[in-house]
Design an enzyme around this catalytic site. Sequence first.
Site, mmCIF file in Angstrom:
data_model
loop_
_atom_site.group_PDB
_atom_site.id
_atom_site.type_symbol
_atom_site.label_atom_id
_atom_site.label_comp_id
_atom_site.label_asym_id
_atom_site.label_seq_id
_atom_site.Cartn_x
_atom_site.Cartn_y
_atom_site.Cartn_z
ATOM 1 N N LYS A 174 0.823 -1.200 0.000
ATOM 2 C CA LYS A 174 0.000 0.000 0.000
ATOM 3 C C LYS A 174 0.863 1.257 0.000
ATOM 4 C CE LYS A 174 -4.009 -1.914 -0.085
ATOM 5 N NZ LYS A 174 -5.113 -1.574 -0.990
ATOM 6 N N ASP A 203 -0.353 -0.325 -4.572
ATOM 7 C CA ASP A 203 -1.766 0.066 -4.642
ATOM 8 C C ASP A 203 -1.948 1.376 -3.890
ATOM 9 O OD1 ASP A 203 -4.503 0.293 -4.692
ATOM 10 O OD2 ASP A 203 -4.904 -1.542 -3.557
ATOM 11 N N GLU A 229 -1.591 0.194 -8.967
ATOM 12 C CA GLU A 229 -3.037 0.022 -8.881
ATOM 13 C C GLU A 229 -3.722 1.298 -8.418
ATOM 14 O OE1 GLU A 229 -6.062 -2.817 -6.259
ATOM 15 O OE2 GLU A 229 -4.103 -3.576 -6.905
ATOM 16 N N GLU A 255 -11.498 -2.040 -9.465
ATOM 17 C CA GLU A 255 -12.226 -2.560 -8.313
ATOM 18 C C GLU A 255 -13.416 -1.685 -7.954
ATOM 19 O OE1 GLU A 255 -10.481 -1.484 -4.120
ATOM 20 O OE2 GLU A 255 -8.816 -1.995 -5.414
ATOM 21 N N ASP A 278 -14.213 -6.954 -9.134
ATOM 22 C CA ASP A 278 -14.491 -7.743 -7.939
ATOM 23 C C ASP A 278 -15.812 -8.460 -8.168
ATOM 24 O OD1 ASP A 278 -15.456 -8.528 -5.303
ATOM 25 O OD2 ASP A 278 -13.830 -7.309 -4.493
ATOM 26 N N HIS A 305 -10.135 -8.318 -8.097
ATOM 27 C CA HIS A 305 -9.952 -7.811 -6.740
ATOM 28 C C HIS A 305 -10.745 -8.705 -5.793
ATOM 29 C CE1 HIS A 305 -11.252 -5.199 -3.338
ATOM 30 N NE2 HIS A 305 -10.005 -4.786 -3.396
ATOM 31 N N GLU A 342 -5.586 -12.779 -5.644
ATOM 32 C CA GLU A 342 -5.279 -11.923 -4.506
ATOM 33 C C GLU A 342 -5.569 -12.683 -3.213
ATOM 34 O OE1 GLU A 342 -5.922 -7.385 -2.898
ATOM 35 O OE2 GLU A 342 -7.306 -8.152 -4.426
#
Length: 393
Positions: A174, A203, A229, A255, A278, A305, A342
């Site tokens: 992240k 991300d 991302e 996502e 997702d 996702h 993931e």
Amino acid sequence: MLIKKIDTFVLKTPLNAKTFYSSQAAFPERNSLLVRITTDDGLVGWGEGGQYGPAEPPESCIIDVLAPRLIGRRADQPVRVFEDLYSFCRDFGQKGTYIEALSAIDIALWDLWGKSLNRPVHALMGGAFRDKVAAYGTGCYYPDCFRDTPRMMAALAEEAQRYREAGLPAIKIKIGLLPIAQDIERVALVRDVLGPDTLIMVDANHAYNTAGAIRIGRALERFDVRWFEEPVPPEDRQGYRRVRDSIDVPIAGGECEYTRFGFRELLAGGCIDIAQPDLCCAGGFTEWQKILALTTAHGVMTVPHIWGSGIALAAALQALATAPLVPYTALGVPLQNEPMVEFDRTHNPLRDDLLVDNFTLVDGCLAVPGGPGLGVEVDPDQLARYTVRSRSA
């Protein structure tokens, strides 16, 4: 095989000392919404939605609005049901809460259909290309102590080392909460701990404007980052294109997008290299098939996702089993032309405890369930443990 009853379960579990941050907010709890559809011959199908925000709005959509249109219908026609319900709510629910509700229903109906035929969902969608999927771990969020830089960096190094020892072939980090220079230091530290052979992705959870995303994106190039991302807010399609045109790191996103119509715009606009629908939000298996057709036609890899319980993970594995190599080669290479799954590594009992047989990493991969439907069974004791509210129709 007619739909007789629909039950919803709002699941919540506090994280307490394991609270973490993305660029957008703290995560003090994990939550989701499960839907259970029962037929007149006693079969049960499970679906999931309500993960991104409060679970109560999609729950209300299912019980108060959509259930009356479902009771008494055939349970082995998920594609027709989705089209009928989407047409009903098109004027007021093209994105967001209603599509999450439709996603949960759709997954449950595919689960039921598979169970009625004693076949896994991937068989109903045309067959599996693989029986296991290489996993990437999502982690390296920001701890509560992120304002204490030395303490934060020490915790980050320890976490990255755990992932290396677990045998994960790829890690997603992240970024976006801290100044760009500090986040680059975090990426550099993780790369140093993991070494050159572990794949790294980042991300931002749409933390940057275009200029900021380009600035950090160019700095990321030297760490061999395999995707960047959500560099900019999902509404900023022009920003996506400008970032993608300006850096050598592949751009991932989707996502926060819904149905084939949303992904049509992302793809036609040249916004992404990796699509991330997702299944629990973008339209379930029914829309997955259509999104996958669009992405493969555009030469874009699809890596869903996943953020939810074991039901969400099972659904994604069923879907990923059906994803072809893009483009085809005699040997698939993860994140080069073959998707990965993931495998969120933050604390989440809804993912790790909810099923009778929970998922385990083996040689860097997760097995695709081979049983009927989703191929998994919900543990009733764990369901009761984490349910804070349930409703029936």
